[in-house]
Write an enzyme that holds these catalytic residues in place. Sequence first.
Site, PDB file in Angstrom:
ATOM      1  CD  GLU A  79      -6.545  -8.204  -9.100  1.00  0.00           C
ATOM      2  OE1 GLU A  79      -5.822  -7.430  -9.765  1.00  0.00           O
ATOM      3  OE2 GLU A  79      -6.527  -8.253  -7.857  1.00  0.00           O
ATOM      4  CB  CYS A 116      -1.980  -4.549  -4.618  1.00  0.00           C
ATOM      5  SG  CYS A 116      -2.574  -3.276  -3.482  1.00  0.00           S
ATOM      6  CG  HIS A 159      -6.379  -4.879  -6.700  1.00  0.00           C
ATOM      7  ND1 HIS A 159      -5.879  -6.065  -6.215  1.00  0.00           N
ATOM      8  CD2 HIS A 159      -6.175  -3.960  -5.725  1.00  0.00           C
ATOM      9  CE1 HIS A 159      -5.415  -5.878  -4.992  1.00  0.00           C
ATOM     10  NE2 HIS A 159      -5.581  -4.611  -4.675  1.00  0.00           N
ATOM     11  CE  LYS A 171     -38.656 -40.083  -6.156  1.00  0.00           C
ATOM     12  NZ  LYS A 171     -37.589 -41.055  -5.885  1.00  0.00           N
TER      13      LYS A 171
HETATM   14  N1  GLN Z   1      -1.201  -4.310   2.335  1.00  0.00           N
HETATM   15  C1  GLN Z   1      -0.903  -3.403   1.275  1.00  0.00           C
HETATM   16  C2  GLN Z   1      -1.563  -2.043   1.483  1.00  0.00           C
HETATM   17  O1  GLN Z   1      -2.487  -1.939   2.237  1.00  0.00           O
HETATM   18  C3  GLN Z   1      -1.315  -3.988  -0.071  1.00  0.00           C
HETATM   19  C4  GLN Z   1      -2.778  -4.197  -0.210  1.00  0.00           C
HETATM   20  C5  GLN Z   1      -3.155  -5.127  -1.327  1.00  0.00           C
HETATM   21  O2  GLN Z   1      -2.314  -5.883  -1.829  1.00  0.00           O
HETATM   22  N2  GLN Z   1      -4.418  -5.116  -1.724  1.00  0.00           N
HETATM   23  O3  GLN Z   1      -1.185  -1.087   0.877  1.00  0.00           O
END
Ligand code: GLN
Length: 535
Positions: free
Chosen positions: A511, A383, A509, A225
Amino acid sequence: MDTKYIFVTGGVASSLGKGIIAASLAKLLQARGLRVTIQKFDPYLNIDPGTLNPYEHGECYVTEDGAETDLDLGHYERFLGIHTSQANNVTTGRIYNTVITREREGAYLGKTVQIVPHITDEIKRRMLLLGQTGNYDIVITEVGGTVGDMESQPFVEAMRQLQWELPEEDFLSIHLTLIPYLKAAQELKTKPTQHSVQELQSQGVHPDIIVCRTEKELTPELRRKIALFCNVKPGHVIESMDAWSIYQVPFNMEAEHLDTLVVNKLEIPGLPEPDLSGLKAFLERLKNPQREVDIALVGKYVELQDAYKSIQESFIHAGAANHCKVNVHCIHSEHLDPSNVDEVLGPMKGILVAPGFGSRGLEGKICAVKYAREHGVPFFGICLGMQMAVVEFARNVLGWADAASTEDNPDTPHPVIDMMEEQKKLTMKGGTMRLGAYPCHIKEGTLAQRIYGADDISERHRHRYEFNNRYLQAFEDAGMVVSGVNPDHNLVEIVEIPSHPFFVAVQFHPELKSTPENPQPIFVEFVRAALQYFS
Ligand code: GLN
């Protein structure tokens, strides 16, 4: 072989998982030996999502070259194990910005600048850009938004033009739709899909394949269909059932022969069957965990699942690597304080303090760090999470009760986290943070060295503030060790507390680089430490 272009549009509703379907198809084609990349075209006017609050669009994903991009690029990298770049994410804002800048330069002197052809030409130029590098056999373009939206029309128009400009065997269009199940009628309904395909066709684009998101199996009659009303071959209606894991979707698409339909239409002969053995081994581990572990994710955007997408995915990868299921408990940092911290964090075997911006929820993050540090609970700060680990240490170990990050308190007498020098002169907010991959040198004999098994690493960044090196000696004397620094600028990248069972915090980061087949080492070791922790 010419580069082939596949376009994925979406209809009926947003959030159908176009990114996952695009990434799954890309994975299958890559597993058949093709060189594949994916790009996303987003229909909003921001130049990039870097200035968006995570509540708007979820996490902002950062590439090696420092582009702030849509979180779907994270899926592309995780599925394919490749690096994407600025060229892989284009917004309407970026397109208009280019055209208008060119207009001011006089590039169109004497001409009226219009959506067709000037905007659509610029869209097409960018749609073909990655293919023209010669690095890819296949470029998949995910068109953000939903067909029928005013905003996505220029993208669909650009596709329409390319449909005729490219050789027939180099162009393929896939439309992803929803087949809702009406409980009262006990029926799957195809009408919204019919309308969505009609809309696409009225804009001149003919889908070659229709992928149907559904919670119930599509019967052969239903497929017929949909094919009949949507003007495609019955075999070109693909079922995409809700899957238990996004990493199962490539296997589901293989079972539906999506990759075979694609290579046949694109006339690519002689390819082997897809080799998905790496992903399969990961899925087996994911499906059969031997243990479970409870880990707290302390952040202020926890109401929205997608705000910490890459962290959540990294835990899935690290869990499978440890043959365990990680139960990530999202804890709102604004609701955490000394009166409830024992109760909330008591059951947790590991505590991760998340990235973020601004002052909201900071005290809750500091409270979580203090709890982890004092109770010997495995701790991982990312961070802003690292910055708060530093502030907590300054306040409660060094005894500087007024210590803070200048992001939170510009007048603190102890600015242990301060704005980077080069950031101080900047006035523009978009795309001006310290972004992308930077090297980090790891100190001998530290936890970081044991985790990475290397002396030199590279990770991605997105921040304006940094550890204030003026206080480095005081921290080290009191027991917080700087175990990773940027070799060129001496910026602190990793801190740890050697007297604690597992306390590591990073300015970057990690991750962003975790994949099912290559889980990120800090996440893997953090989960391992959590498994070994008994309070
Ligand atoms: N606000 C913080 C900075 O600018 C950490 C930034 C974040 O965690 N990505 O350094």
